[in-house]
Design a protein around this motif. Structure first.
Motif, PDB file in Angstrom:
ATOM      1  N   VAL A  86      -8.234  10.053  -1.790  1.00 18.30           N
ATOM      2  CA  VAL A  86      -7.483  11.215  -2.287  1.00 18.30           C
ATOM      3  C   VAL A  86      -8.159  12.505  -1.836  1.00 18.30           C
ATOM      4  CG1 VAL A  86      -6.804  12.475  -4.373  1.00 18.30           C
ATOM      5  CG2 VAL A  86      -6.428  10.008  -4.232  1.00 18.30           C
ATOM      6  N   MET A  87      -9.491  12.544  -1.867  1.00 19.65           N
ATOM      7  CA  MET A  87     -10.195  13.735  -1.372  1.00 19.65           C
ATOM      8  C   MET A  87      -9.965  13.925   0.118  1.00 19.65           C
ATOM      9  SD  MET A  87     -13.831  14.016  -3.415  1.00 19.65           S
ATOM     10  CE  MET A  87     -14.352  12.319  -3.141  1.00 19.65           C
ATOM     11  N   ALA A  88      -9.945  12.831   0.879  1.00 18.66           N
ATOM     12  CA  ALA A  88      -9.675  12.950   2.312  1.00 18.66           C
ATOM     13  C   ALA A  88      -8.295  13.552   2.551  1.00 18.66           C
ATOM     14  CB  ALA A  88      -9.779  11.579   2.976  1.00 18.66           C
ATOM     15  N   ALA A  89      -7.311  13.113   1.754  1.00 17.35           N
ATOM     16  CA  ALA A  89      -5.958  13.667   1.885  1.00 17.35           C
ATOM     17  C   ALA A  89      -5.939  15.148   1.538  1.00 17.35           C
ATOM     18  CB  ALA A  89      -4.996  12.891   0.983  1.00 17.35           C
ATOM     19  N   GLY A  90      -6.709  15.529   0.516  1.00 14.78           N
ATOM     20  CA  GLY A  90      -6.761  16.938   0.135  1.00 14.78           C
ATOM     21  C   GLY A  90      -7.359  17.809   1.223  1.00 14.78           C
ATOM     22  N   GLN A  91      -8.443  17.354   1.843  1.00 18.29           N
ATOM     23  CA  GLN A  91      -9.049  18.145   2.919  1.00 18.29           C
ATOM     24  C   GLN A  91      -8.142  18.210   4.139  1.00 18.29           C
ATOM     25  OE1 GLN A  91     -11.235  20.097   2.373  1.00 18.29           O
ATOM     26  NE2 GLN A  91     -13.081  19.303   1.392  1.00 18.29           N
ATOM     27  N   LEU A  92      -7.417  17.134   4.410  1.00 21.07           N
ATOM     28  CA  LEU A  92      -6.490  17.155   5.550  1.00 21.07           C
ATOM     29  C   LEU A  92      -5.373  18.156   5.301  1.00 21.07           C
ATOM     30  CD1 LEU A  92      -5.904  15.841   8.289  1.00 21.07           C
ATOM     31  CD2 LEU A  92      -4.476  14.160   7.084  1.00 21.07           C
ATOM     32  N   LEU A  93      -4.865  18.190   4.081  1.00 19.53           N
ATOM     33  CA  LEU A  93      -3.829  19.163   3.748  1.00 19.53           C
ATOM     34  C   LEU A  93      -4.378  20.581   3.845  1.00 19.53           C
ATOM     35  CD1 LEU A  93      -1.026  19.963   2.722  1.00 19.53           C
ATOM     36  CD2 LEU A  93      -1.833  19.505   0.383  1.00 19.53           C
ATOM     37  N   GLY A 170     -10.369  19.403   9.110  1.00 20.47           N
ATOM     38  CA  GLY A 170      -9.839  18.136   9.594  1.00 20.47           C
ATOM     39  C   GLY A 170     -10.955  17.142   9.884  1.00 20.47           C
ATOM     40  N   SER A 171     -12.070  17.619  10.426  1.00 22.99           N
ATOM     41  CA  SER A 171     -13.217  16.754  10.675  1.00 22.99           C
ATOM     42  C   SER A 171     -13.808  16.229   9.376  1.00 22.99           C
ATOM     43  CB  SER A 171     -14.282  17.511  11.465  1.00 22.99           C
ATOM     44  OG  SER A 171     -13.791  17.944  12.720  1.00 22.99           O
ATOM     45  N   LEU A 172     -13.897  17.095   8.368  1.00 19.09           N
ATOM     46  CA  LEU A 172     -14.401  16.649   7.072  1.00 19.09           C
ATOM     47  C   LEU A 172     -13.480  15.601   6.467  1.00 19.09           C
ATOM     48  CD1 LEU A 172     -16.417  16.852   4.775  1.00 19.09           C
ATOM     49  CD2 LEU A 172     -15.149  18.834   3.900  1.00 19.09           C
ATOM     50  N   ALA A 173     -12.174  15.795   6.606  1.00 15.80           N
ATOM     51  CA  ALA A 173     -11.217  14.804   6.095  1.00 15.80           C
ATOM     52  C   ALA A 173     -11.416  13.454   6.768  1.00 15.80           C
ATOM     53  CB  ALA A 173      -9.788  15.301   6.312  1.00 15.80           C
ATOM     54  N   GLY A 174     -11.623  13.452   8.076  1.00  6.78           N
ATOM     55  CA  GLY A 174     -11.846  12.196   8.790  1.00  6.78           C
ATOM     56  C   GLY A 174     -13.119  11.498   8.348  1.00  6.78           C
ATOM     57  N   LEU A 175     -14.201  12.276   8.156  1.00  4.14           N
ATOM     58  CA  LEU A 175     -15.465  11.700   7.704  1.00  4.14           C
ATOM     59  C   LEU A 175     -15.308  11.063   6.330  1.00  4.14           C
ATOM     60  CD1 LEU A 175     -18.549  11.312   7.922  1.00  4.14           C
ATOM     61  CD2 LEU A 175     -18.804  13.609   6.938  1.00  4.14           C
TER      62      LEU A 175
END
Length: 445
Positions: A86-93, A170-175
């Motif tokens: 869920v955090m990854a989705a939030g950072q991607l958004l 986007g990089s943080l979301a991927g990590l």
């Protein structure tokens, strides 16, 4: 029986849990060093910028009780894994958010995912390790987790300024998404052979558990002990510290980053010291740890706010040291919750306590943002040292409330367990067959 081939499992589970918490802190504080960039990108005034953090913390706090219930029902593995994704989705958004509304939605997702991680790690500690190791591991979890702030202050900010907003977030979301796969692969709810049967909790039992936990003054003492010491550091590190130091006080970004780094390093060093004091003086945790931490922060912030003219750089390092004690000092609150609540409602009690610090943090962030706007300093172009200083002075009201409630609930707790003279007289007057409160020697602060 534990063998050499299985002795590493608890430490592997805990280690991955701690790394998940480090990433959780990174996500939570990802705007700390780029608040000015966020204000410019979304054309946000101070109150709107505050809402990014306030809504995130409000979601975090509001999710604590539901997360506690879900932990009792499903265990840590699914919750910590879902929280990471869920955090990854939030950072991607957030990486591609075109406007304030989308950015706020992203922060909602970050708050919801973040809410599941720390309680899950506490659950893993309780399940995988013997009780005598739990206090130390809880302190170490909190200490190591703060390293996530360095990730947000240093490499994330550097990547943003070297590339662009979408690339950095986007990089943080991927990590974060990749790490979610690791949590799913390594973390398990229970040691091999342990009872993994789920706990079914009725709505009536949930209400009763919440009511019984809050009814004990030690739980309320824990709530206010987690409310009062850490919020000033939260407000500083999560959003307002970097704009204050760079735009307000004119420090170079590298110097401001050093102040943030020193804050984290001081926290790493002070955590074990405060933990040792807590272990040696368990009946005086409030007077030796919690209240002195608050007093140190009040003095440091008072000096910054009232300093005539330009505040010297060394004073900001003093401030960083004072603020860094808040997080470790507030961790004793979880010892109160663990001491006075049975295992069946431990996650619920932990959730109640964990709400405290983040409720205070969101109030502080909101007060600072509103105070900036009221002074006509709501945008980076209008930020000024005086406006920032008086905006940070609004924290005094929160400190006053928290300290008052700590003193009130501490007195009630000590009376209930028979530590104070009145409590001892009341216990002595009871008939021998009447049950007495648990004598929590070594547990009340």
């Amino acid at each position: 029986m534990t063998t050499a081939s299985t002795a590493w499992r608890p430490w592997a589970v805990w280690g991955v849990g701690v790394l998940a918490y480090v990433l959780s802190i990174t996500n939570r504080t990802s705007l700390s060093a780029v608040g000015v960039d966020a204000a410019t990108r979304f054309e946000a005034d101070a109150s709107t910028l505050s809402m990014f953090a306030v809504i995130q913390l409000a979601i975090y706090g509001g999710m604590q009780i539901p997360v506690g219930v879900l932990l009792d029902r499903f265990g840590a593995r699914p919750l910590i894994t879902v929280g990471i994704f869920v955090m990854a989705a939030g950072q991607l958004l957030l990486a591609f958010a075109p406007d304030v509304g989308s950015a706020i939605t992203a922060r909602v997702l970050l708050g919801a995912g973040d809410a599941a991680v720390f309680p899950s790690v506490l659950r893993l500690i309780a399940v995988w390790f013997p009780p005598r190791q739990a206090p130390v591991l809880v302190q170490l979890t909190g200490i190591f987790g703060q390293l996530g702030q360095l990730v947000s202050v240093l490499p994330l900010a550097a990547l943003l300024h070297a590339t662009e907003w979408s690339v950095a977030f986007g990089s943080l979301a991927g990590l974060v998404g990749l790490f979610g796969v690791l949590t799913l692969a390594v973390i398990r709810n229970h040691p091999p052979g342990a009872d993994a049967a789920p706990t079914r909790i009725s709505a009536a039992a949930l209400r009763g558990g919440f009511r019984d936990s809050w009814a004990h003054p030690a739980t309320r003492l824990a709530f206010w002990s987690h409310f009062t010491p850490p919020f000033a550091g939260t407000a500083f590190m999560l959003l307002w510290g970097f704009p204050f130091l760079t735009v307000g006080e004119g420090l170079a970004p590298a110097t401001a980053s050093l102040v943030f780094t020193v804050y984290v390093l001081f926290g790493l060093l002070s955590g074990p010291v405060l933990g040792a004091v807590s272990a040696r003086h368990p009946m005086r945790r409030s007077t030796l740890l919690v209240l002195p931490s608050v007093g140190l922060q009040v003095v440091a912030w008072g000096a910054v706010v009232l300093w005539p003219g330009q505040v010297p750089v060394w004073m900001f390092f003093v401030l960083a040291f004072a603020l860094s004690t808040g997080g470790p000092a507030s961790m004793v609150a979880f010892d109160h919750a663990r001491a006075y609540n049975p295992a069946a409602r431990l996650s619920t009690a932990t959730g109640i306590v964990n709400v405290g610090g983040f409720l205070a943090g969101l109030i502080a962030i909101l007060f600072i943002g509103i105070a900036m706007d009221v002074q006509g300093a709501g945008t980076p172009a209008t930020y000024s040292p005086e406006a920032f200083r008086w905006a940070f002075a609004t924290q005094a009201l929160i400190w006053a409330t928290g300290v008052t409630m700590i003193l009130v609930e501490r007195r009630k707790t000590r009376r209930l367990i028979g530590v104070d003279a009145e409590g001892r007289r009341r216990r002595a007057s009871r008939p021998p067959t009447e049950p007495t409160p648990v004598a929590a020697a070594g547990r009340e602060g």
